[in-house]
Each structure stands twice: as structure tokens, then as C-alpha cells.
Design a protein around this motif. Sequence first.
Motif, PDB file in Angstrom:
ATOM      1  N   ARG A   8      42.373   5.463   1.105  1.00 16.21           N
ATOM      2  CA  ARG A   8      42.023   6.589   0.234  1.00 16.21           C
ATOM      3  C   ARG A   8      42.128   6.171  -1.210  1.00 16.21           C
ATOM      4  O   ARG A   8      43.072   5.527  -1.622  1.00 16.21           O
ATOM      5  CB  ARG A   8      42.971   7.751   0.501  1.00 16.21           C
ATOM      6  CG  ARG A   8      42.962   8.154   1.945  1.00 16.21           C
ATOM      7  CD  ARG A   8      42.590   9.535   2.287  1.00 16.21           C
ATOM      8  NE  ARG A   8      42.340  10.444   1.228  1.00 16.21           N
ATOM      9  CZ  ARG A   8      42.820  11.681   1.189  1.00 16.21           C
ATOM     10  NH1 ARG A   8      43.612  12.089   2.132  1.00 16.21           N
ATOM     11  NH2 ARG A   8      42.506  12.486   0.217  1.00 16.21           N
ATOM     12  N   TRP A  10      41.492   8.571  -3.797  1.00 17.69           N
ATOM     13  CA  TRP A  10      41.873   9.762  -4.548  1.00 17.69           C
ATOM     14  C   TRP A  10      42.817  10.620  -3.723  1.00 17.69           C
ATOM     15  O   TRP A  10      42.737  10.632  -2.497  1.00 17.69           O
ATOM     16  CB  TRP A  10      40.645  10.623  -4.856  1.00 17.69           C
ATOM     17  CG  TRP A  10      39.621   9.972  -5.698  1.00 17.69           C
ATOM     18  CD1 TRP A  10      38.457   9.417  -5.259  1.00 17.69           C
ATOM     19  CD2 TRP A  10      39.627   9.815  -7.113  1.00 17.69           C
ATOM     20  NE1 TRP A  10      37.761   8.931  -6.317  1.00 17.69           N
ATOM     21  CE2 TRP A  10      38.440   9.157  -7.475  1.00 17.69           C
ATOM     22  CE3 TRP A  10      40.534  10.153  -8.116  1.00 17.69           C
ATOM     23  CZ2 TRP A  10      38.127   8.846  -8.791  1.00 17.69           C
ATOM     24  CZ3 TRP A  10      40.223   9.844  -9.428  1.00 17.69           C
ATOM     25  CH2 TRP A  10      39.033   9.203  -9.752  1.00 17.69           C
ATOM     26  N   HIS A  11      43.664  11.372  -4.412  1.00 16.67           N
ATOM     27  CA  HIS A  11      44.524  12.359  -3.758  1.00 16.67           C
ATOM     28  C   HIS A  11      44.201  13.737  -4.321  1.00 16.67           C
ATOM     29  O   HIS A  11      43.841  13.873  -5.491  1.00 16.67           O
ATOM     30  CB  HIS A  11      46.004  12.067  -4.021  1.00 16.67           C
ATOM     31  CG  HIS A  11      46.485  10.799  -3.404  1.00 16.67           C
ATOM     32  ND1 HIS A  11      46.467  10.572  -2.047  1.00 16.67           N
ATOM     33  CD2 HIS A  11      47.004   9.688  -3.959  1.00 16.67           C
ATOM     34  CE1 HIS A  11      46.951   9.377  -1.799  1.00 16.67           C
ATOM     35  NE2 HIS A  11      47.281   8.811  -2.945  1.00 16.67           N
ATOM     36  N   THR A  12      44.377  14.744  -3.487  1.00 14.05           N
ATOM     37  CA  THR A  12      44.249  16.119  -3.955  1.00 14.05           C
ATOM     38  C   THR A  12      45.560  16.536  -4.621  1.00 14.05           C
ATOM     39  O   THR A  12      46.595  15.883  -4.450  1.00 14.05           O
ATOM     40  CB  THR A  12      43.964  17.088  -2.792  1.00 14.05           C
ATOM     41  OG1 THR A  12      45.091  17.081  -1.924  1.00 14.05           O
ATOM     42  CG2 THR A  12      42.710  16.701  -2.032  1.00 14.05           C
ATOM     43  N   SER A  38      44.383  13.427 -14.196  1.00 12.68           N
ATOM     44  CA  SER A  38      43.488  13.805 -13.109  1.00 12.68           C
ATOM     45  C   SER A  38      42.057  13.807 -13.626  1.00 12.68           C
ATOM     46  O   SER A  38      41.818  13.734 -14.830  1.00 12.68           O
ATOM     47  CB  SER A  38      43.848  15.192 -12.561  1.00 12.68           C
ATOM     48  OG  SER A  38      43.537  16.185 -13.515  1.00 12.68           O
ATOM     49  N   ASN A  44      36.911  20.548  -7.931  1.00 13.16           N
ATOM     50  CA  ASN A  44      38.190  20.023  -7.464  1.00 13.16           C
ATOM     51  C   ASN A  44      38.796  19.013  -8.429  1.00 13.16           C
ATOM     52  O   ASN A  44      38.084  18.307  -9.130  1.00 13.16           O
ATOM     53  CB  ASN A  44      37.998  19.341  -6.106  1.00 13.16           C
ATOM     54  CG  ASN A  44      37.445  20.284  -5.076  1.00 13.16           C
ATOM     55  OD1 ASN A  44      38.017  21.318  -4.826  1.00 13.16           O
ATOM     56  ND2 ASN A  44      36.323  19.926  -4.480  1.00 13.16           N
ATOM     57  N   ARG A  46      41.089  15.577  -8.712  1.00 14.37           N
ATOM     58  CA  ARG A  46      41.488  14.419  -7.933  1.00 14.37           C
ATOM     59  C   ARG A  46      42.383  13.535  -8.783  1.00 14.37           C
ATOM     60  O   ARG A  46      42.217  13.443 -10.004  1.00 14.37           O
ATOM     61  CB  ARG A  46      40.272  13.614  -7.446  1.00 14.37           C
ATOM     62  CG  ARG A  46      39.410  14.387  -6.466  1.00 14.37           C
ATOM     63  CD  ARG A  46      40.151  14.607  -5.154  1.00 14.37           C
ATOM     64  NE  ARG A  46      39.349  15.277  -4.169  1.00 14.37           N
ATOM     65  CZ  ARG A  46      39.483  16.529  -3.817  1.00 14.37           C
ATOM     66  NH1 ARG A  46      40.384  17.280  -4.407  1.00 14.37           N
ATOM     67  NH2 ARG A  46      38.732  17.066  -2.875  1.00 14.37           N
TER      68      ARG A  46
END
Length: 68
Positions: A8, A10-12, A38, A44, A46
Motif C-alpha cells: 500500500r 497511501w493510508h486513509t 496529507s 478523500n 490520503r
Amino acid sequence: MTPAAISRKWHTTAEVAQMLGFSLSKTKSLVLTGEIRSVKIGRNRRILPSWVDEYVSRCAEEAERWSA
């Protein structure tokens, strides 16, 4: 051909909250104030793993300064 593992990138905000042990609202506040960097993609937010690491490092450095 063997399947390659995809890591992965990116993270939320929710994932970062869980990693740090913070509430979602606390993490969103840190993102909105710029304490955790971010990027907004569509609707959204990320966060790169390295940006989470930067935040943790800054917190650790600050804690060391206060304890000295």
C-alpha cells in the motif's frame, strides 16, 4: 509467473488513527491543522506512510526536549 505482492502506498485517515491509537476525530484534526501531512484525492484524504513517520518523529523529539 508468481503473483507479486502489492504494498500500500497511501493510508486513509481512519487507518492512520488506528495505527497511532488515536480517535478518528483527533487524527482528522491533526490532518486539518497540518501536523500530519496529507493530500486530497477527490473527496478523500490520503496520507503517505513516511508522513506518519515524520509526525511520530516530531512528537518524540518534542518529548525529549521537554524531559531534558
